[in-house]
Design a protein around this motif. Sequence first.
Motif, PDB file in Angstrom:
ATOM      1  N   LEU A   1      -2.532 -11.030 -26.975  1.00 27.68           N
ATOM      2  CA  LEU A   1      -2.793 -11.207 -28.405  1.00 27.68           C
ATOM      3  C   LEU A   1      -2.622 -12.658 -28.850  1.00 27.68           C
ATOM      4  N   LEU A   2      -1.602 -13.325 -28.328  1.00 25.01           N
ATOM      5  CA  LEU A   2      -1.398 -14.728 -28.704  1.00 25.01           C
ATOM      6  C   LEU A   2      -2.609 -15.557 -28.281  1.00 25.01           C
ATOM      7  N   ASN A   3      -3.092 -15.283 -27.074  1.00 20.21           N
ATOM      8  CA  ASN A   3      -4.243 -16.043 -26.589  1.00 20.21           C
ATOM      9  C   ASN A   3      -5.489 -15.747 -27.416  1.00 20.21           C
ATOM     10  N   LEU A   4      -5.718 -14.460 -27.711  1.00 23.61           N
ATOM     11  CA  LEU A   4      -6.916 -14.101 -28.493  1.00 23.61           C
ATOM     12  C   LEU A   4      -6.877 -14.735 -29.875  1.00 23.61           C
ATOM     13  N   LYS A   5      -5.714 -14.706 -30.502  1.00 23.02           N
ATOM     14  CA  LYS A   5      -5.581 -15.280 -31.843  1.00 23.02           C
ATOM     15  C   LYS A   5      -5.753 -16.802 -31.799  1.00 23.02           C
ATOM     16  N   ALA A   6      -5.174 -17.431 -30.777  1.00 18.82           N
ATOM     17  CA  ALA A   6      -5.307 -18.887 -30.641  1.00 18.82           C
ATOM     18  C   ALA A   6      -6.778 -19.260 -30.412  1.00 18.82           C
ATOM     19  N   LEU A   7      -7.496 -18.437 -29.640  1.00 22.39           N
ATOM     20  CA  LEU A   7      -8.923 -18.677 -29.410  1.00 22.39           C
ATOM     21  C   LEU A   7      -9.690 -18.554 -30.717  1.00 22.39           C
ATOM     22  N   GLU A   8      -9.371 -17.504 -31.462  1.00 22.07           N
ATOM     23  CA  GLU A   8     -10.032 -17.257 -32.743  1.00 22.07           C
ATOM     24  C   GLU A   8      -9.837 -18.429 -33.707  1.00 22.07           C
ATOM     25  N   LEU A   9      -8.642 -19.026 -33.657  1.00 27.50           N
ATOM     26  CA  LEU A   9      -8.346 -20.163 -34.531  1.00 27.50           C
ATOM     27  C   LEU A   9      -9.004 -21.455 -34.031  1.00 27.50           C
ATOM     28  N   GLY A  10      -9.486 -21.427 -32.800  1.00 24.16           N
ATOM     29  CA  GLY A  10     -10.068 -22.634 -32.205  1.00 24.16           C
ATOM     30  C   GLY A  10      -8.976 -23.626 -31.818  1.00 24.16           C
ATOM     31  N   ALA A  11      -7.778 -23.112 -31.477  1.00 27.90           N
ATOM     32  CA  ALA A  11      -6.650 -23.994 -31.141  1.00 27.90           C
ATOM     33  C   ALA A  11      -6.859 -24.675 -29.788  1.00 27.90           C
ATOM     34  N   HIS A  12      -6.399 -25.940 -29.697  1.00 24.04           N
ATOM     35  CA  HIS A  12      -6.435 -26.655 -28.419  1.00 24.04           C
ATOM     36  C   HIS A  12      -5.246 -26.273 -27.549  1.00 24.04           C
ATOM     37  N   ARG A  13      -4.134 -25.915 -28.198  1.00 25.58           N
ATOM     38  CA  ARG A  13      -2.901 -25.594 -27.469  1.00 25.58           C
ATOM     39  C   ARG A  13      -2.234 -24.375 -28.093  1.00 25.58           C
ATOM     40  N   LEU A  14      -1.504 -23.675 -27.237  1.00 18.64           N
ATOM     41  CA  LEU A  14      -0.677 -22.566 -27.715  1.00 18.64           C
ATOM     42  C   LEU A  14       0.759 -22.891 -27.295  1.00 18.64           C
ATOM     43  N   ALA A  15       1.608 -23.184 -28.289  1.00 20.08           N
ATOM     44  CA  ALA A  15       2.985 -23.590 -27.969  1.00 20.08           C
ATOM     45  C   ALA A  15       3.936 -22.405 -28.074  1.00 20.08           C
ATOM     46  N   THR A  16       4.805 -22.260 -27.085  1.00 16.81           N
ATOM     47  CA  THR A  16       5.810 -21.191 -27.130  1.00 16.81           C
ATOM     48  C   THR A  16       7.209 -21.819 -27.023  1.00 16.81           C
ATOM     49  N   GLY A  17       8.219 -21.050 -27.422  1.00 12.83           N
ATOM     50  CA  GLY A  17       9.585 -21.597 -27.505  1.00 12.83           C
ATOM     51  C   GLY A  17      10.425 -21.405 -26.252  1.00 12.83           C
ATOM     52  N   HIS A  18       9.802 -21.205 -25.090  1.00 18.59           N
ATOM     53  CA  HIS A  18      10.607 -21.008 -23.867  1.00 18.59           C
ATOM     54  C   HIS A  18      11.528 -22.204 -23.616  1.00 18.59           C
TER      55      HIS A  18
END
Length: 301
Positions: A144-161
């Motif tokens: 879901l995070l990836n699909l939403k980031a794609l939908e937004l046209g994001a260049h990066r998806l940052a997570t808090g690991h």
Amino acid sequence: MKCSRCSEKAVYIRRYSGQSFCRYHFLEYFERKVNKTLKIEKMLNRSEKVALAISGGKDSLTLVHIIKKLGKKLDLELHCILVDEGIGGYREKTVKIAEEFCRKLDLELEVISFRQEYSKSLDEMVELGKRTPCTYCGVFRRELLNLKALELGAHRLATGHNLDDEVQAILMNYIKGDVERLIKIGTTTGKPRLVARIKPLIEMPEKEVALFSILNDFPVSFDECPYATSFRARIRDMINNLEESSPGIKYSILSGYRKLLGKITSPEVSSSPMRKCEKCSNTTSQAVCMGCRLREELGIS
Ligand code: SF4
Ligand SMILES: [Zn+2]
Ligand SMILES: [Zn+2]
């Protein structure tokens, strides 16, 4: 004890370097180190669109706080995404915290849920299926995070690991012999339909992230997910014991893993190239992606 840099009282002693920090110098050190990681690992470029995964826990609030500050300098466009898995008695509280946090920082937040997207909450999936809760949670949340980031046209998806999360995941998959997952932990580059993932807090030990969030008065909940496994807890305790007797060992596990990753993902060794899932077109290393396999097992669309 006094701060190593000024005469103020120390709030933190970093055992692996022997330095002590007052409140001011700890916050300064923390932000400088995260910014250094971002720079060295070339995680962000000017004017990029960045999707930030937020859960309401200390790691994601710290991530959002730091990237928001940096965003002004780099002219970043930021969007927060929260995945509500549907974990009764746990997730409701952190969703509220995240909503309030984003509102205060004037950041856009999109909440998506398993129930909305898959017609079942995680609690219901656990009742229905035979897999562990963390398998459904991990696979569907990533999807879901990836699909939403794609939908937004994001260049990066940052997570808090943070450093501890990463080292625990490395050892857990190594011990289980799960090479596919072991490789995935450190693979962050973008592929078709897979937004490049970045982990800006990867060099920060968990207790430093916790202290950063406390010193900043973040409205953090320290509740633990009711599905957290005892296997992960045992690995966490083992690594913390090792760190106690050999300060710096978490960094050495991470650095050894990075060297190994360079070898096992080289084209002559890597045996599973990425392709399109036959069912949903998501990028996967197998004919049918894990998300589709789990959906079929659970009988959901
Ligand atoms: S511990 Fe809870 S939140 Fe974390 S992966 Fe497992 S089910 Fe999901
Ligand atoms: Zn100081
Ligand atoms: Zn699929």
